[in-house]
Design a protein around this motif. Structure first.
Motif, PDB file in Angstrom:
ATOM      1  N   GLU A 194     -39.454  -8.193  16.309  1.00 19.52           N
ATOM      2  CA  GLU A 194     -40.079  -9.424  15.836  1.00 19.52           C
ATOM      3  C   GLU A 194     -41.446  -9.639  16.480  1.00 19.52           C
ATOM      4  OE1 GLU A 194     -37.455 -12.853  16.126  1.00 19.52           O
ATOM      5  OE2 GLU A 194     -37.113 -12.647  13.969  1.00 19.52           O
ATOM      6  N   ASP A 195     -41.572  -9.303  17.750  1.00 24.60           N
ATOM      7  CA  ASP A 195     -42.869  -9.422  18.420  1.00 24.60           C
ATOM      8  C   ASP A 195     -43.903  -8.512  17.764  1.00 24.60           C
ATOM      9  OD1 ASP A 195     -41.750 -11.225  20.147  1.00 24.60           O
ATOM     10  OD2 ASP A 195     -41.665  -9.868  21.870  1.00 24.60           O
ATOM     11  N   LEU A 196     -43.474  -7.296  17.436  1.00 22.86           N
ATOM     12  CA  LEU A 196     -44.384  -6.352  16.786  1.00 22.86           C
ATOM     13  C   LEU A 196     -44.744  -6.826  15.382  1.00 22.86           C
ATOM     14  CD1 LEU A 196     -42.644  -3.032  17.871  1.00 22.86           C
ATOM     15  CD2 LEU A 196     -44.705  -4.044  18.859  1.00 22.86           C
ATOM     16  N   ALA A 197     -43.768  -7.409  14.678  1.00 27.90           N
ATOM     17  CA  ALA A 197     -44.047  -7.936  13.337  1.00 27.90           C
ATOM     18  C   ALA A 197     -45.114  -9.024  13.398  1.00 27.90           C
ATOM     19  CB  ALA A 197     -42.771  -8.488  12.713  1.00 27.90           C
ATOM     20  N   LYS A 198     -45.078  -9.839  14.464  1.00 28.35           N
ATOM     21  CA  LYS A 198     -46.070 -10.913  14.590  1.00 28.35           C
ATOM     22  C   LYS A 198     -47.466 -10.344  14.797  1.00 28.35           C
ATOM     23  CE  LYS A 198     -46.767 -15.436  16.719  1.00 28.35           C
ATOM     24  NZ  LYS A 198     -48.222 -15.324  16.640  1.00 28.35           N
ATOM     25  N   VAL A 199     -47.560  -9.219  15.489  1.00 19.64           N
ATOM     26  CA  VAL A 199     -48.863  -8.568  15.671  1.00 19.64           C
ATOM     27  C   VAL A 199     -49.454  -8.200  14.310  1.00 19.64           C
ATOM     28  CG1 VAL A 199     -50.037  -6.518  16.572  1.00 19.64           C
ATOM     29  CG2 VAL A 199     -48.303  -7.671  17.960  1.00 19.64           C
ATOM     30  N   ILE A 200     -48.618  -7.635  13.433  1.00 19.52           N
ATOM     31  CA  ILE A 200     -49.083  -7.249  12.096  1.00 19.52           C
ATOM     32  C   ILE A 200     -49.426  -8.481  11.267  1.00 19.52           C
ATOM     33  CG2 ILE A 200     -48.469  -6.050   9.952  1.00 19.52           C
ATOM     34  CD1 ILE A 200     -48.884  -4.246  12.444  1.00 19.52           C
ATOM     35  N   GLU A 201     -48.577  -9.506  11.336  1.00 25.19           N
ATOM     36  CA  GLU A 201     -48.821 -10.718  10.559  1.00 25.19           C
ATOM     37  C   GLU A 201     -50.123 -11.397  10.961  1.00 25.19           C
ATOM     38  OE1 GLU A 201     -45.261 -12.856  11.354  1.00 25.19           O
ATOM     39  OE2 GLU A 201     -44.167 -12.003   9.652  1.00 25.19           O
ATOM     40  N   ASP A 202     -50.476 -11.348  12.249  1.00 25.05           N
ATOM     41  CA  ASP A 202     -51.673 -12.022  12.742  1.00 25.05           C
ATOM     42  C   ASP A 202     -52.957 -11.246  12.450  1.00 25.05           C
ATOM     43  OD1 ASP A 202     -50.085 -14.048  13.660  1.00 25.05           O
ATOM     44  OD2 ASP A 202     -50.102 -13.410  15.765  1.00 25.05           O
TER      45      ASP A 202
END
Length: 536
Positions: free
Chosen positions: A44-52
């Motif tokens: 989930e932390d990595l997904a947030k990097v992509i989303e941002d």
């Protein structure tokens, strides 16, 4: 697979973990639950990097190609428009291009930045998908000097050979009101056939350029797989995606292809693309004063199995054979022979299994996590989670698509490995056709099995609606899965079974060796320029 990082805090709840496990049909042992929560919290932390991070999409030069007057027309000719827009290059150099002065319609599954894509469906809310970049083919027609005047309506998720599945309007055939214009490039076909635009960009996964071309009396070419970039077009299945030109004449078709074919840095479908790409129009126009000479000494093969497919109108069989034999009357030493390719009869099964899972998971759910290229993130977001309301809307308008959704799920769940085997057999099919091209220049089959039929009604039951489409693509789909270039050429007018007073077009399909569109053009040009198809 390695783990990129562990989280500082656990954000992946036990309820989330249970939901994910349930969707896989498994249960996580209690003793392992915390470990998976930690690991998935890291994800989930990595997904947030992509989303941002800002998305990385092709640049659109709005000064060079400004969009003007984007709107849905109040009066809609043949119900063929999805959106109207005017886009014309402001560059003096572009104004000298191959397509200068040509007006163009673009199928409504093709991205035009700032112009909504409806995809022919009300499963997603109107206006919820507005592309942010232009498809490569859009950039190329504009750079070649064409003026885009709108998006042609397409069938519901581009999954119908009939023009009665669009969620907002049934597209009518310009030759007879209420009759099928063919699908899924239905609006484009009607607009070109009616003379409202000069040309149109169509799409073809099973016959969606060639069937509407056959029904509307057009020249419709499905190019060799990968010859024309598919970047920025809503995909149905990576293995069978094609886009190409729809025109009123062979010469215009060659001109159009010359402007749009060739390598694109984004499209992974283009393996094996030859260089240089032939100058199709330049080569063809050399024969303008003696068109029959374009096909001098050609050997043409009629695929016997293509005339023995279920659902073919006996009149269509006779007329296509007559049209093919007419090549021998052109006086340039053309020979026409009947040939047997038994694999052709198995091709519809190969296409159906090889593409069905892709249609279901990719075309209808937008899930394409495995190929490089340019992707529209809005599509998988809108289609990832189907519910009953979405299914019911689609079933009402286009039961062929809901049948595809169910069939793809069935193949995935109950026949694992079958898609892989079908794709292996697709290579066998391609090699089988290739062996024939060692001896023959062009192959011929019927295109659509009948003239256009009358439209279905919204209140019809599923089988009544489906009866309009069963068998329609039986001779076109083989060349989507084999990848060979295939064209529908208009050859005659014929009465539909419902009304002997009407005359509707029928087409003959010409097929060439991979990346040998030039021979297809030469054969088609020789026939078209020597014979008046409307009185043949």
């Amino acid at each position: 697979m390695s783990v990129a990082k562990l989280p500082e805090t656990i954000s992946f709840t036990e309820d989330k973990l249970d939901k994910v496990a349930k969707s896989l049909g498994v249960t996580i042992p209690k003793k392992d639950a915390n470990a998976y929560q930690i690991l998935l919290s890291g994800l989930e932390d990595l997904a947030k990097v992509i989303e941002d991070e800002e998305d990385y999409l092709p640049y659109v030069d709005l000064e060079r190609f400004p969009r003007e007057n984007v709107h849905q027309p109040e009066t809609n000719e043949y119900n063929a428009w999805a959106y109207k827009v005017t886009i014309k290059s402001q560059s003096a150099e572009d104004a000298k291009g191959l397509l200068a002065g040509k007006t163009m319609a673009i199928k409504d599954n093709v991205n035009i930045a700032g112009v909504p894509s409806l995809l022919g469906t009300d499963v997603i809310e109107k206006g919820s998908f507005v592309p942010k970049y232009d498809a490569t083919i859009v950039s190329r027609v504009l750079a070649a000097g064409a003026t885009i005047v709108g998006k042609g309506a397409c069938e519901n998720f581009s999954m119908s050979p009939s023009s009665f599945t669009n969620a907002y309007a049934f597209v009518s055939n310009p030759y007879a009101d209420g009759y099928n214009a063919g699908g899924s490039s239905s609006g484009c076909a009607a607009l070109v056939a009616a003379g409202i635009v000069d040309m149109a960009v169509g799409g073809d996964q099973g016959g969606s350029i060639r069937i509407p071309a056959s029904y509307c009396g057009l020249v419709g070419l499905k190019p060799t797989y990968g010859l024309v970039p598919y970047t920025g077009i809503a995909s149905l299945a990576f293995t069978v995606d094609h886009t190409g030109p729809m025109t009123r004449t062979v010469l215009d078709n060659a001109l159009f292809l010359q402007a749009i074919a060739g390598a694109d840095e984004y499209d992974p479908r283009q393996l094996g693309l030859p260089t240089p790409i032939p100058a199709y129009y330049d080569e063809l126009v050399k024969f303008k004063d003696a068109p029959a000479q374009a096909a001098k000494s050609f050997k043409i093969g009629l695929i016997l199995e293509s005339f023995d497919m279920p659902g073919l109108d006996e009149r269509v069989i006779a007329k296509v054979k007559e049209a093919a034999k007419a090549f021998e009357t052109l006086g340039v030493d053309i020979t026409v022979s009947e040939i047997s390719i038994p694999m052709h009869a198995k091709a519809p099964a190969i296409w159906s299994i090889a593409a069905r899972q892709g249609f279901s998971e990719h075309g209808l759910r937008g899930q394409n996590p495995v190929n490089f290229g340019v992707h529209d993130k809005e599509v998988p977001e809108l289609l990832a989670n189907w519910d009953q309301e979405m299914f019911d809307k689609l079933a009402l308008k286009n039961p062929a698509a809901t049948n595809t959704l169910l069939g793809g799920q069935y193949i995935r769940d109950s026949r694992p490995g079958l898609t892989s085997k079908a794709l292996n057999l697709a290579r066998k099919l391609k090699d089988t056709y290739n062996a024939v091209f060692d001896e023959y220049d062009v192959l011929i089959t019927p295109c659509a099995p009948t003239p256009a039929n009358y439209k279905s009604k919204l209140e019809d039951d599923i089988m009544t609606k489906m009866s309009k489409a069963v068998g329609t693509t039986i001779n076109t789909m083989p060349f989507n899965i084999s990848g060979h270039p295939a064209m529908s050429l208009p050859i005659a007018l014929m009465a539909p079974v419902e009304d002997e007073t009407l005359k509707l077009p029928i087409g003959m399909q010409l097929v060439g060796k991979s990346f040998d569109e030039l021979k297809v053009f030469k054969a088609a040009f020789a026939w078209e320029q020597s014979i008046d198809w409307k009185s043949f």
